[in-house]
Design a protein around this motif. Sequence first.
Motif, PDB file in Angstrom:
ATOM      1  N   THR A 218      -0.034   4.078   7.735  1.00  0.00           N
ATOM      2  CA  THR A 218       0.657   3.809   8.998  1.00  0.00           C
ATOM      3  C   THR A 218       1.532   2.562   8.896  1.00  0.00           C
ATOM      4  O   THR A 218       2.519   2.429   9.618  1.00  0.00           O
ATOM      5  CB  THR A 218      -0.415   3.562  10.091  1.00  0.00           C
ATOM      6  OG1 THR A 218      -1.432   4.555   9.986  1.00  0.00           O
ATOM      7  CG2 THR A 218       0.185   3.574  11.476  1.00  0.00           C
ATOM      8  N   LYS A 219       1.185   1.664   8.006  1.00  0.00           N
ATOM      9  CA  LYS A 219       1.826   0.351   7.958  1.00  0.00           C
ATOM     10  C   LYS A 219       3.025   0.376   6.993  1.00  0.00           C
ATOM     11  O   LYS A 219       4.012   0.992   7.291  1.00  0.00           O
ATOM     12  CB  LYS A 219       0.788  -0.706   7.584  1.00  0.00           C
ATOM     13  CG  LYS A 219      -0.551  -0.571   8.352  1.00  0.00           C
ATOM     14  CD  LYS A 219      -0.434  -0.799   9.844  1.00  0.00           C
ATOM     15  CE  LYS A 219      -1.660  -0.344  10.656  1.00  0.00           C
ATOM     16  NZ  LYS A 219      -2.941  -0.909  10.218  1.00  0.00           N
ATOM     17  N   TYR A 220       2.920  -0.282   5.830  1.00  0.00           N
ATOM     18  CA  TYR A 220       4.101  -0.393   4.955  1.00  0.00           C
ATOM     19  C   TYR A 220       4.538   0.935   4.329  1.00  0.00           C
ATOM     20  O   TYR A 220       5.731   1.145   4.111  1.00  0.00           O
ATOM     21  CB  TYR A 220       3.841  -1.402   3.832  1.00  0.00           C
ATOM     22  CG  TYR A 220       3.859  -2.823   4.319  1.00  0.00           C
ATOM     23  CD1 TYR A 220       5.068  -3.479   4.560  1.00  0.00           C
ATOM     24  CD2 TYR A 220       2.673  -3.498   4.559  1.00  0.00           C
ATOM     25  CE1 TYR A 220       5.085  -4.783   5.018  1.00  0.00           C
ATOM     26  CE2 TYR A 220       2.678  -4.802   5.019  1.00  0.00           C
ATOM     27  CZ  TYR A 220       3.881  -5.435   5.245  1.00  0.00           C
ATOM     28  OH  TYR A 220       3.903  -6.727   5.715  1.00  0.00           O
ATOM     29  N   LEU A 221       3.594   1.826   3.994  1.00  0.00           N
ATOM     30  CA  LEU A 221       3.997   3.044   3.281  1.00  0.00           C
ATOM     31  C   LEU A 221       4.959   3.852   4.147  1.00  0.00           C
ATOM     32  O   LEU A 221       6.012   4.278   3.701  1.00  0.00           O
ATOM     33  CB  LEU A 221       2.778   3.879   2.864  1.00  0.00           C
ATOM     34  CG  LEU A 221       1.727   3.185   1.978  1.00  0.00           C
ATOM     35  CD1 LEU A 221       0.695   4.190   1.485  1.00  0.00           C
ATOM     36  CD2 LEU A 221       2.359   2.468   0.794  1.00  0.00           C
ATOM     37  N   GLY A 222       4.593   4.058   5.412  1.00  0.00           N
ATOM     38  CA  GLY A 222       5.496   4.729   6.359  1.00  0.00           C
ATOM     39  C   GLY A 222       6.687   3.818   6.649  1.00  0.00           C
ATOM     40  O   GLY A 222       7.836   4.213   6.517  1.00  0.00           O
ATOM     41  N   GLY A 223       6.374   2.610   7.077  1.00  0.00           N
ATOM     42  CA  GLY A 223       7.392   1.566   7.181  1.00  0.00           C
ATOM     43  C   GLY A 223       8.294   1.586   8.405  1.00  0.00           C
ATOM     44  O   GLY A 223       9.092   0.670   8.591  1.00  0.00           O
TER      45      GLY A 223
ATOM     46  N   LEU B 240       1.285   8.074  11.476  1.00  0.00           N
ATOM     47  CA  LEU B 240      -0.091   7.608  11.284  1.00  0.00           C
ATOM     48  C   LEU B 240      -0.658   8.302  10.045  1.00  0.00           C
ATOM     49  O   LEU B 240      -0.522   9.522   9.905  1.00  0.00           O
ATOM     50  CB  LEU B 240      -0.888   8.021  12.520  1.00  0.00           C
ATOM     51  CG  LEU B 240      -2.185   7.334  12.908  1.00  0.00           C
ATOM     52  CD1 LEU B 240      -1.967   5.862  13.212  1.00  0.00           C
ATOM     53  CD2 LEU B 240      -2.776   8.016  14.149  1.00  0.00           C
ATOM     54  N   GLY B 241      -1.280   7.542   9.151  1.00  0.00           N
ATOM     55  CA  GLY B 241      -1.871   8.176   7.969  1.00  0.00           C
ATOM     56  C   GLY B 241      -2.730   7.201   7.195  1.00  0.00           C
ATOM     57  O   GLY B 241      -2.704   5.983   7.437  1.00  0.00           O
ATOM     58  N   GLY B 242      -3.516   7.735   6.284  1.00  0.00           N
ATOM     59  CA  GLY B 242      -4.344   6.906   5.409  1.00  0.00           C
ATOM     60  C   GLY B 242      -4.425   7.566   4.051  1.00  0.00           C
ATOM     61  O   GLY B 242      -4.235   8.774   3.935  1.00  0.00           O
ATOM     62  N   VAL B 243      -4.704   6.788   3.008  1.00  0.00           N
ATOM     63  CA  VAL B 243      -4.779   7.377   1.674  1.00  0.00           C
ATOM     64  C   VAL B 243      -5.683   6.521   0.785  1.00  0.00           C
ATOM     65  O   VAL B 243      -5.750   5.301   0.959  1.00  0.00           O
ATOM     66  CB  VAL B 243      -3.353   7.559   1.079  1.00  0.00           C
ATOM     67  CG1 VAL B 243      -2.654   6.222   0.899  1.00  0.00           C
ATOM     68  CG2 VAL B 243      -3.375   8.358  -0.209  1.00  0.00           C
TER      69      VAL B 243
END
Length: 419
Positions: A239-244, A249-252
């Motif tokens: 949700t934070k930097y990866l999406g940017g 919303l996501g997690g990995v």
Amino acid sequence: MLLALQAALSKRVGRNAHIHSFMCESSSMTTANFHFDTLAVHAGREDLTALGLHALPIDLSTTNPLPDIERGGDSYEALAGGGTLPQDGSAVYSRLWNPTVARFESALAQLEHAETSVAFSSGMAALTAALLAFAPPSGKKHVVAVRPLYGGTDHILATGMLGTEVTFCAPDEVAGSLRDDTGLVIMETSANPTLELVSIRAVVDQAGEVPVLVDNTFATPVLQNPLDHGAAMAMHSATKYLGGHGDVLGGVIACAEPHAERLRAIRVITGAILHPLAAYLLHRGLTTLPLRVRAQQENARRVAEWLHSHPAVTEVFYPGMNADPAGVIGTQMSGTGAMVSIRLAGGYEAAKQLTSSVQVFTHAVSLGGVDSLIESPAALTHRPVEGDAKPGVDIVRMSIGLEHPDDLIADLTRGLGPR
Ligand SMILES: *Cc1c(COP(=O)(O)O)cnc(C)c1O
């Protein structure tokens, strides 16, 4: 060699070609020796040219045709057990497997120097799966958690709502906190919200056989790869930097295949898989990740330096400005990141004044996007944290974006007064 490659590709064209081909070794591009920036643009897209595509395909199918009963059943069995899609099988049902999600997972794994990765509907869904997989109530249910941690992580452990038992400790107390039934060690660096730097290697050495999960949300794979320092898993709130861009919303969790199998098996049961449209946005977000992180970091450094000598600020929390006894910067972490926290001389009233007077910053939780955000951890992100571990009400956390730093400084001047 070329003929073999063509034969391999043509065999795959047809049913499920888009599902299978990018995972195969004979894809049209080998990304193994690329620099990080090139990988960020090309990883997980190796087969697109062979498929006649340029942009990432999105597969929204919730169910998938089955070749026949046996192979359908075999596919179900493999995927429900946490395995990957069988070569001549079916994805069956998108709670079990989705090719758009798998593409993003392949890309993120390459950026994290991991064998594979497993993507979830949020960072907390990823953490939940890790707890259920490695600290199940029926097994080794004890978790050692190095504080400080993200408020939600602290909360899920402190309440024990998933059947875990927790020992919170400092980075040098991990060895002493282990029990016979410890299944997982959790840590965060740089940590939320006061940006403490923790040596991953020092924690891993103390943990021995117990797998260590590092929340790498703040550092991103641009600045830090926890698996290079012995961690078993690198987790992100995507949700934070990866999406940017503050719109997904996501997690990995990046890890080796045996760990991934356990995580996927939980993901299938609990229904926590990332949505394919979210996977598409996250995968697209990776292309600019290195540029964004470096530019935001440069802005953060400028803002942190300005704040450093401001009379209204008693303490600036920014890696590189604070003590780094473990020597993390330059070895484990290649930069200082784009998160800045401050302690205000005027306490809670000053925090209220600052967060309500900004115009360029948005007063909001979350972080890592292209626009700057400001918030009070004690009131919001770390609200559920108990007792002494809760950050003070005089602390304000900022996620620095891509605006011009002079405009950010002018905005902070509105709330803090001139320097
Ligand atoms: C936001 C965040 C999480 C939780 O992720 P969600 O995507 O909000 O579920 C976990 N860890 C850190 C460091 C975070 O900032």
